[in-house]
Scaffold this motif. Structure first.
Motif, PDB file in Angstrom:
ATOM      1  N   GLY A   1      26.523  25.144  28.929  1.00 18.69           N
ATOM      2  CA  GLY A   1      27.075  26.615  29.143  1.00 18.69           C
ATOM      3  C   GLY A   1      28.512  26.391  29.285  1.00 18.69           C
ATOM      4  O   GLY A   1      28.942  25.142  29.526  1.00 18.69           O
ATOM      5  N   VAL A   2      29.339  27.542  29.003  1.00  8.89           N
ATOM      6  CA  VAL A   2      30.837  27.320  29.165  1.00  8.89           C
ATOM      7  C   VAL A   2      31.263  27.548  30.497  1.00  8.89           C
ATOM      8  O   VAL A   2      30.742  28.158  31.449  1.00  8.89           O
ATOM      9  N   LYS A   3      32.093  26.288  31.049  1.00  9.57           N
ATOM     10  CA  LYS A   3      32.602  26.469  32.230  1.00  9.57           C
ATOM     11  C   LYS A   3      33.950  27.328  32.337  1.00  9.57           C
ATOM     12  O   LYS A   3      34.685  27.165  31.484  1.00  9.57           O
ATOM     13  N   ALA A   4      33.976  28.183  33.152  1.00  9.81           N
ATOM     14  CA  ALA A   4      35.351  29.060  33.275  1.00  9.81           C
ATOM     15  C   ALA A   4      36.337  28.616  34.451  1.00  9.81           C
ATOM     16  O   ALA A   4      35.548  28.067  35.641  1.00  9.81           O
ATOM     17  N   TYR A   5      37.471  28.328  33.895  1.00 10.55           N
ATOM     18  CA  TYR A   5      38.482  28.002  35.317  1.00 10.55           C
ATOM     19  C   TYR A   5      39.629  28.966  35.163  1.00 10.55           C
ATOM     20  O   TYR A   5      40.110  29.503  34.332  1.00 10.55           O
ATOM     21  N   GLY A   6      40.019  29.046  36.483  1.00  5.70           N
ATOM     22  CA  GLY A   6      40.897  30.165  36.856  1.00  5.70           C
ATOM     23  C   GLY A   6      42.114  29.263  37.509  1.00  5.70           C
ATOM     24  O   GLY A   6      41.853  28.260  38.383  1.00  5.70           O
ATOM     25  N   TRP A   7      43.570  29.727  36.985  1.00  8.36           N
ATOM     26  CA  TRP A   7      44.462  28.816  37.553  1.00  8.36           C
ATOM     27  C   TRP A   7      45.245  29.710  38.587  1.00  8.36           C
ATOM     28  O   TRP A   7      45.833  30.814  38.147  1.00  8.36           O
ATOM     29  N   VAL A   8      45.195  29.389  39.966  1.00  5.10           N
ATOM     30  CA  VAL A   8      45.958  30.034  40.996  1.00  5.10           C
ATOM     31  C   VAL A   8      47.307  29.508  41.181  1.00  5.10           C
ATOM     32  O   VAL A   8      47.480  28.712  41.983  1.00  5.10           O
ATOM     33  N   SER A  24      37.694  45.914  45.434  1.00  8.57           N
ATOM     34  CA  SER A  24      36.186  45.535  44.997  1.00  8.57           C
ATOM     35  C   SER A  24      36.379  44.759  43.670  1.00  8.57           C
ATOM     36  O   SER A  24      35.797  43.889  43.130  1.00  8.57           O
ATOM     37  N   ALA A  25      37.174  45.582  42.698  1.00  8.29           N
ATOM     38  CA  ALA A  25      37.263  44.939  41.188  1.00  8.29           C
ATOM     39  C   ALA A  25      38.125  43.762  41.362  1.00  8.29           C
ATOM     40  O   ALA A  25      37.723  42.666  40.447  1.00  8.29           O
ATOM     41  N   ALA A  26      39.121  43.644  42.179  1.00  8.69           N
ATOM     42  CA  ALA A  26      39.836  42.159  42.055  1.00  8.69           C
ATOM     43  C   ALA A  26      38.903  41.208  42.831  1.00  8.69           C
ATOM     44  O   ALA A  26      38.716  39.966  42.131  1.00  8.69           O
ATOM     45  N   LYS A  27      38.274  41.548  43.772  1.00  4.01           N
ATOM     46  CA  LYS A  27      37.315  40.633  44.212  1.00  4.01           C
ATOM     47  C   LYS A  27      36.232  39.863  43.227  1.00  4.01           C
ATOM     48  O   LYS A  27      35.737  38.774  42.868  1.00  4.01           O
ATOM     49  N   LYS A  28      35.826  41.216  42.519  1.00  4.57           N
ATOM     50  CA  LYS A  28      34.831  40.845  41.421  1.00  4.57           C
ATOM     51  C   LYS A  28      35.305  39.758  40.140  1.00  4.57           C
ATOM     52  O   LYS A  28      34.509  38.689  39.908  1.00  4.57           O
ATOM     53  N   VAL A  29      36.661  39.942  40.066  1.00  5.67           N
ATOM     54  CA  VAL A  29      37.063  39.230  38.950  1.00  5.67           C
ATOM     55  C   VAL A  29      37.045  37.517  39.404  1.00  5.67           C
ATOM     56  O   VAL A  29      36.875  36.571  38.904  1.00  5.67           O
ATOM     57  N   TYR A  30      37.594  37.547  40.743  1.00  2.00           N
ATOM     58  CA  TYR A  30      37.668  36.095  41.435  1.00  2.00           C
ATOM     59  C   TYR A  30      36.317  35.665  41.728  1.00  2.00           C
ATOM     60  O   TYR A  30      36.067  34.315  41.521  1.00  2.00           O
ATOM     61  N   GLU A  31      35.054  36.224  42.048  1.00  5.54           N
ATOM     62  CA  GLU A  31      33.869  35.793  42.031  1.00  5.54           C
ATOM     63  C   GLU A  31      33.367  35.569  40.807  1.00  5.54           C
ATOM     64  O   GLU A  31      32.412  34.528  40.823  1.00  5.54           O
ATOM     65  N   GLU A  32      33.602  36.040  39.542  1.00 12.97           N
ATOM     66  CA  GLU A  32      33.116  35.539  38.124  1.00 12.97           C
ATOM     67  C   GLU A  32      33.447  34.460  37.670  1.00 12.97           C
ATOM     68  O   GLU A  32      33.020  33.930  36.719  1.00 12.97           O
ATOM     69  N   ILE A  37      41.159  26.782  40.565  1.00 16.16           N
ATOM     70  CA  ILE A  37      42.095  25.676  40.598  1.00 16.16           C
ATOM     71  C   ILE A  37      43.637  26.305  41.422  1.00 16.16           C
ATOM     72  O   ILE A  37      43.949  26.865  40.694  1.00 16.16           O
ATOM     73  N   CYS A  38      43.794  25.759  42.647  1.00 12.84           N
ATOM     74  CA  CYS A  38      44.869  26.513  43.343  1.00 12.84           C
ATOM     75  C   CYS A  38      46.004  25.263  43.342  1.00 12.84           C
ATOM     76  O   CYS A  38      45.632  24.110  43.150  1.00 12.84           O
ATOM     77  N   GLU A  55      33.649  28.474  47.800  1.00 13.61           N
ATOM     78  CA  GLU A  55      33.025  27.626  46.879  1.00 13.61           C
ATOM     79  C   GLU A  55      33.637  27.445  45.523  1.00 13.61           C
ATOM     80  O   GLU A  55      34.268  28.449  44.997  1.00 13.61           O
ATOM     81  N   LYS A  56      33.841  26.012  45.290  1.00 13.42           N
ATOM     82  CA  LYS A  56      34.229  25.586  43.960  1.00 13.42           C
ATOM     83  C   LYS A  56      35.567  26.265  43.800  1.00 13.42           C
ATOM     84  O   LYS A  56      36.117  26.797  42.830  1.00 13.42           O
TER      85      LYS A  56
END
Length: 239
Positions: A1-8, A24-32, A37-38, A55-56
């Protein structure tokens, strides 16, 4: 599968909530996002504090081209000369983040006791307001050098690199100053502890006007600190 990365890239992750509508909407985005990567340890701590995500979540600091930075730092200053103790800051002229107006209040107080210069390199949305303040306060020792394609010789020539920011993610310029070998005074922003090894390569002060005042005064009033070699600057040597 495709690995998704978020850059903070910041520490103020609460600011992500309004654009996304609700908490809730913002938390959902971060959970998905599978992997976050911070840019700094404090940024990672904020992800947990605000969204309870642990996690991760990884920390990867900004990279730097060390060899190139040191080579560029060897260039001259053009017509600029340095004839007194000098602080330098390289920053976007945006007071809400970079804290210029509180810094000028500190410079005004210290100018009554000490002779020194402050070089300001950069441009930005608050340039007019920031320059006007120095005129109103008659701060003749604050010099605006504009945006420089190569700011490194100025960082190298100055005695102290100064960061007066309210907040940072992981400041590239602070790391560049360390690479060049210029000691630093910074407010307690995200990434400062990591970069300065808890004070080994510079002074970290309380993130307030009084913190800046006390830190700058300590430097300006200490012959021992002013004469320190740039190699291994450590304020603990003062004790």
């Amino acid at each position: 599968g495709v690995k998704a990365y978020g850059w903070v890239h910041n520490v103020n992750v609460e600011a992500d909530v309004p654009p996304l509508g609700t908490y809730s909407a913002a938390k959902k985005v971060y959970e998905e996002i599978q992997n976050l990567i911070c840019v700094s340890a404090k940024s990672k701590e904020k992800i947990y504090e605000v969204f309870k995500r642990e996690e991760k979540v990884y920390v990867v600091n900004n990279p730097n081209d060390t060899k190139r930075i040191r080579q560029m730092a060897g260039a001259g200053l053009g017509t600029r000369t340095k004839d007194k103790f000098t602080f330098v800051t390289v920053a976007r002229l945006d007071d809400k983040q970079k804290g210029f107006l509180r810094l000028f209040d500190v410079v005004k107080r210290l100018s009554e006791e000490f002779e020194f210069d402050l070089w300001v390199i950069g441009d930005g949305i608050d340039e007019g307001k920031i320059k006007q303040r120095t005129l109103e306060m008659r701060l003749n020792n604050v010099h605006f050098l504009g945006k420089q394609t190569n700011p490194y010789p100025y960082i190298r020539a100055a005695d102290i690199y100064l960061c007066a920011s309210y907040f940072e993610g992981f400041s590239m310029v602070m790391m560049e100053a360390i690479i060049i070998g210029t000691p630093m005074l910074t407010t307690d922003v995200s990434g400062a502890d990591e970069m300065l090894a808890n004070g080994k390569y510079g002074m970290i002060v309380e993130n307030s006007e009084q913190g800046l005042y006390e830190g700058m005064k300590k430097i300006l009033s200490s012959d021992a600190l002013l004469k320190l070699s740039r190699d291994g600057f450590n304020e603990k040597r003062l004790s």
